[in-house]
Design a protein around this motif. Structure first.
Motif, PDB file in Angstrom:
ATOM      1  N   THR A   1       0.828  -1.210   0.000  1.00 34.19           N
ATOM      2  CA  THR A   1       0.000   0.000   0.000  1.00 34.19           C
ATOM      3  C   THR A   1       0.859   1.255   0.000  1.00 34.19           C
ATOM      4  O   THR A   1       1.830   1.350   0.749  1.00 34.19           O
ATOM      5  CB  THR A   1      -0.904   0.037   1.260  1.00 34.19           C
ATOM      6  N   VAL A   2       0.495   2.224  -0.833  1.00 36.50           N
ATOM      7  CA  VAL A   2       1.054   3.572  -0.764  1.00 36.50           C
ATOM      8  C   VAL A   2      -0.035   4.471  -0.182  1.00 36.50           C
ATOM      9  O   VAL A   2      -1.195   4.415  -0.603  1.00 36.50           O
ATOM     10  CB  VAL A   2       1.489   4.074  -2.151  1.00 36.50           C
ATOM     11  N   ARG A   3       0.342   5.307   0.794  1.00 39.80           N
ATOM     12  CA  ARG A   3      -0.632   6.145   1.483  1.00 39.80           C
ATOM     13  C   ARG A   3      -0.317   7.626   1.306  1.00 39.80           C
ATOM     14  O   ARG A   3       0.798   8.006   0.966  1.00 39.80           O
ATOM     15  CB  ARG A   3      -0.665   5.801   2.984  1.00 39.80           C
ATOM     16  N   ASN A   4      -1.337   8.437   1.566  1.00 40.78           N
ATOM     17  CA  ASN A   4      -1.126   9.878   1.613  1.00 40.78           C
ATOM     18  C   ASN A   4      -0.130  10.178   2.731  1.00 40.78           C
ATOM     19  O   ASN A   4      -0.285   9.696   3.855  1.00 40.78           O
ATOM     20  CB  ASN A   4      -2.461  10.564   1.905  1.00 40.78           C
ATOM     21  N   PRO A   5       0.901  10.966   2.487  1.00 37.24           N
ATOM     22  CA  PRO A   5       1.963  11.133   3.487  1.00 37.24           C
ATOM     23  C   PRO A   5       1.614  12.016   4.679  1.00 37.24           C
ATOM     24  O   PRO A   5       2.339  12.015   5.671  1.00 37.24           O
ATOM     25  CB  PRO A   5       3.097  11.771   2.679  1.00 37.24           C
ATOM     26  N   ILE A   6       0.505  12.751   4.595  1.00 42.57           N
ATOM     27  CA  ILE A   6       0.167  13.702   5.659  1.00 42.57           C
ATOM     28  C   ILE A   6      -1.023  13.187   6.451  1.00 42.57           C
ATOM     29  O   ILE A   6      -2.073  12.869   5.894  1.00 42.57           O
ATOM     30  CB  ILE A   6      -0.134  15.096   5.076  1.00 42.57           C
ATOM     31  N   GLY A   7      -0.839  13.100   7.765  1.00 39.08           N
ATOM     32  CA  GLY A   7      -1.926  12.715   8.659  1.00 39.08           C
ATOM     33  C   GLY A   7      -2.506  13.931   9.344  1.00 39.08           C
ATOM     34  O   GLY A   7      -1.748  14.811   9.803  1.00 39.08           O
ATOM     35  N   ARG A   8      -3.845  13.981   9.402  1.00 41.61           N
ATOM     36  CA  ARG A   8      -4.520  15.127  10.023  1.00 41.61           C
ATOM     37  C   ARG A   8      -5.094  14.695  11.371  1.00 41.61           C
ATOM     38  O   ARG A   8      -5.860  13.735  11.454  1.00 41.61           O
ATOM     39  CB  ARG A   8      -5.635  15.643   9.111  1.00 41.61           C
ATOM     40  N   LEU A   9      -4.720  15.437  12.388  1.00 44.32           N
ATOM     41  CA  LEU A   9      -5.153  15.117  13.740  1.00 44.32           C
ATOM     42  C   LEU A   9      -6.492  15.775  14.049  1.00 44.32           C
ATOM     43  O   LEU A   9      -6.849  16.780  13.426  1.00 44.32           O
ATOM     44  CB  LEU A   9      -4.090  15.583  14.732  1.00 44.32           C
ATOM     45  N   PRO A  10      -7.234  15.241  15.032  1.00 46.99           N
ATOM     46  CA  PRO A  10      -8.552  15.823  15.364  1.00 46.99           C
ATOM     47  C   PRO A  10      -8.483  17.305  15.708  1.00 46.99           C
ATOM     48  O   PRO A  10      -9.400  18.060  15.395  1.00 46.99           O
ATOM     49  CB  PRO A  10      -8.998  14.995  16.578  1.00 46.99           C
ATOM     50  N   GLY A  11      -7.366  17.730  16.325  1.00 48.10           N
ATOM     51  CA  GLY A  11      -7.241  19.139  16.710  1.00 48.10           C
ATOM     52  C   GLY A  11      -6.743  20.038  15.599  1.00 48.10           C
ATOM     53  O   GLY A  11      -6.522  21.233  15.820  1.00 48.10           O
ATOM     54  N   GLY A  12      -6.534  19.486  14.407  1.00 52.42           N
ATOM     55  CA  GLY A  12      -6.113  20.289  13.273  1.00 52.42           C
ATOM     56  C   GLY A  12      -4.637  20.212  12.946  1.00 52.42           C
ATOM     57  O   GLY A  12      -4.196  20.722  11.916  1.00 52.42           O
ATOM     58  N   GLY A  13      -3.838  19.577  13.832  1.00 54.75           N
ATOM     59  CA  GLY A  13      -2.407  19.473  13.578  1.00 54.75           C
ATOM     60  C   GLY A  13      -2.103  18.478  12.467  1.00 54.75           C
ATOM     61  O   GLY A  13      -2.925  17.619  12.112  1.00 54.75           O
ATOM     62  N   LEU A  14      -0.904  18.616  11.892  1.00 54.36           N
ATOM     63  CA  LEU A  14      -0.464  17.733  10.811  1.00 54.36           C
ATOM     64  C   LEU A  14       0.750  16.935  11.260  1.00 54.36           C
ATOM     65  O   LEU A  14       1.617  17.451  11.979  1.00 54.36           O
ATOM     66  CB  LEU A  14      -0.100  18.546   9.566  1.00 54.36           C
ATOM     67  N   VAL A  15       0.830  15.690  10.831  1.00 49.35           N
ATOM     68  CA  VAL A  15       2.003  14.857  11.080  1.00 49.35           C
ATOM     69  C   VAL A  15       2.438  14.261   9.742  1.00 49.35           C
ATOM     70  O   VAL A  15       1.629  14.094   8.818  1.00 49.35           O
ATOM     71  CB  VAL A  15       1.711  13.741  12.108  1.00 49.35           C
ATOM     72  N   LEU A  16       3.716  13.947   9.634  1.00 53.34           N
ATOM     73  CA  LEU A  16       4.270  13.427   8.389  1.00 53.34           C
ATOM     74  C   LEU A  16       4.604  11.951   8.551  1.00 53.34           C
ATOM     75  O   LEU A  16       5.327  11.574   9.483  1.00 53.34           O
ATOM     76  CB  LEU A  16       5.522  14.223   8.005  1.00 53.34           C
ATOM     77  N   GLY A  17       4.104  11.118   7.650  1.00 55.05           N
ATOM     78  CA  GLY A  17       4.391   9.686   7.683  1.00 55.05           C
ATOM     79  C   GLY A  17       5.765   9.384   7.109  1.00 55.05           C
ATOM     80  O   GLY A  17       6.249  10.068   6.204  1.00 55.05           O
ATOM     81  N   VAL A  18       6.373   8.338   7.629  1.00 52.39           N
ATOM     82  CA  VAL A  18       7.747   7.973   7.292  1.00 52.39           C
ATOM     83  C   VAL A  18       7.798   6.524   6.804  1.00 52.39           C
ATOM     84  O   VAL A  18       7.137   5.643   7.373  1.00 52.39           O
ATOM     85  CB  VAL A  18       8.663   8.131   8.530  1.00 52.39           C
TER      86      VAL A  18
END
Length: 417
Positions: free
Chosen positions: A282-299
């Motif tokens: 699987t290839v995924r979207n690299p950016i995760g969106r948190l419930p509070g609006g913050g962003l995290v980057l997948g590795v």
């Protein structure tokens, strides 16, 4: 001083954390296990790292086990003659060894991850032993400049949506079974060459054999990849390590007797030396969106998870870590916003796309021109060597592997016809 949180202590997470630490960043590393728990636990992978990935470790002076691990100088391919296992021992239709330009090595991740984690803590890094949930990251995203998620399983991965255009498979394409063993004899054809051996059994699956360094010293990995529902798909529910090894050897005796012949005296390295499972590439979207609006980057395999059939997992993780580290250092004190995250992933995807294309091709039944290419490598050492070195640089397969016309032109050039 920039504050960065790395969630997950595998090849990529630790390599990034140690790299950032060496450049003066304030790094927190979250792991769901201690170094001792990792070292004494179950094997996690079948890692074989080729020259470029090893160079990334050397650049950070993290190649702690280079003098101890076997130096893998070749990569061999054997193909069982179709159907030959039905009436007695299988025969080989193809058998050759390609030579690597730069040696490869495999270090059991229990050894490496535990050692790197201890190094990170000794160098003053903040190590948090805690399994992270999305709620934790929601809080941390407000206190760190950047959050990197390199934990490839569980709830966190669900934040990163599947990219259907880059993910042709929705189901696992292989059932995986791994055994770490002592006592494997050499291949009689090349007794003095340490090599990874790729044994292809058409319509059934593949057996990979690779030298490694484990917790108890030099060992070998026996790794079956079985087509789901086929005769190799028998490891689900097997809890007893001895039964797992017995199944592995029985299948070797039937389908790859030339490998079984050197495995008659093997024993497991330890009770944790077996692993089985399956997952969909699987290839995924690299950016995760948190419930509070913050962003995290997948590795690494959070965002690009390929089947291990091409042995690229730890190589890709190392290359991802190197690409991300470069992007972070170049960005200076600017905000790690969504545009930066996307461009950082794109930098990695420049490399990863070739791995994904090649791996997905190897999971499908091989077309006639690829069978011809693999067969020709038995008579043309330059072809065998080029194929072997593609494990280090899969981008080269674009030049001669996928399209019949390019394959034919390449073979004509090499053979002088």
């Amino acid at each position: 001083m920039r504050k960065i949180l790395v969630v997950g202590a595998g090849q990529s997470g630790l390599q990034i954390a140690l790299g950032l630490q060496s450049h003066g960043y304030e790094v927190t590393l979250m792991s769901n296990r201690t170094a001792d728990e990792i070292r004494s636990g179950r094997v996690m992978s079948t890692q074989c790292m080729f020259h470029t990935a090893l160079r990334h470790e050397r650049d950070l002076q993290l190649n702690f086990w280079e003098s101890q691990a076997p130096k893998i100088e070749g990569l061999g391919v054997s193909v069982a003659a179709p159907g030959s296992w039905g009436e007695g021992p299988a025969a080989r239709a193809i058998d050759w060894l390609g030579h690597l330009d730069g040696f490869a090595q495999s270090v059991d991740q229990r050894v490496k991850m535990a050692g790197w984690m201890e190094t990170f803590a000794q160098r003053g890094g903040q190590l948090v032993i805690h399994g992270a949930a999305v709620g934790d990251l929601d809080y941390f995203s407000r206190t760190y400049d950047l959050v990197l998620v390199s934990a490839g399983k569980g709830e966190l991965v669900q934040m990163f949506g599947r990219d259907p255009e880059r993910s042709p498979y929705s189901q696992p394409q292989r059932a995986l079974a791994v055994s770490y063993v002592h006592g494997l004899g050499p291949r009689p054809e090349h007794p003095d060459t340490e090599a990874v051996r790729c044994n292809l059994v058409p319509g059934v699956g593949e057996l990979f054999v690779m030298p490694t360094l484990t917790t108890s010293g030099r060992a070998d990995i026996l790794f079956w990849e079985g087509i789901p529902g086929g005769p190799l798909d028998v490891f689900d529910g097997v809890k007893d390590p001895a039964e797992h090894l017995s199944l592995t050897l029985g299948l070797m005796e039937k389908y790859v007797p030339w490998e079984y012949a050197r495995a008659t005296e093997v024993e497991l390295t330890d009770a944790g030396g077996v692993l089985s499972g399956r997952y969909a590439p699987t290839v995924r979207n690299p950016i995760g969106r948190l419930p509070g609006g913050g962003l995290v980057l997948g590795v690494a395999d959070v965002v690009v998870a390929n089947d291990p059939i091409t042995g690229q997992g730890s190589n890709s993780a190392s290359k991802c870590a190197a690409a991300y580290l470069g992007s972070i250092l170049e960005h200076g004190d600017k905000e790690f916003d969504e545009a930066w995250m996307r461009s950082t992933f794109d930098r990695y995807w420049d490399t990863a796309q070739h791995v994904t294309k090649w791996t997905n091709a190897m999971l499908a039944p091989p077309p006639e021109h690829i069978l011809g290419l693999i067969g020709a490598a038995g008579q043309l050492p330059q072809v065998a060597d080029r194929f072997a070195n593609g494990f280090n640089d899969p981008a080269d397969f674009e030049n001669y592997f996928y399209e019949p016309e390019k394959t034919q032109a390449y073979l004509a050039e090499i053979s002088g016809t």
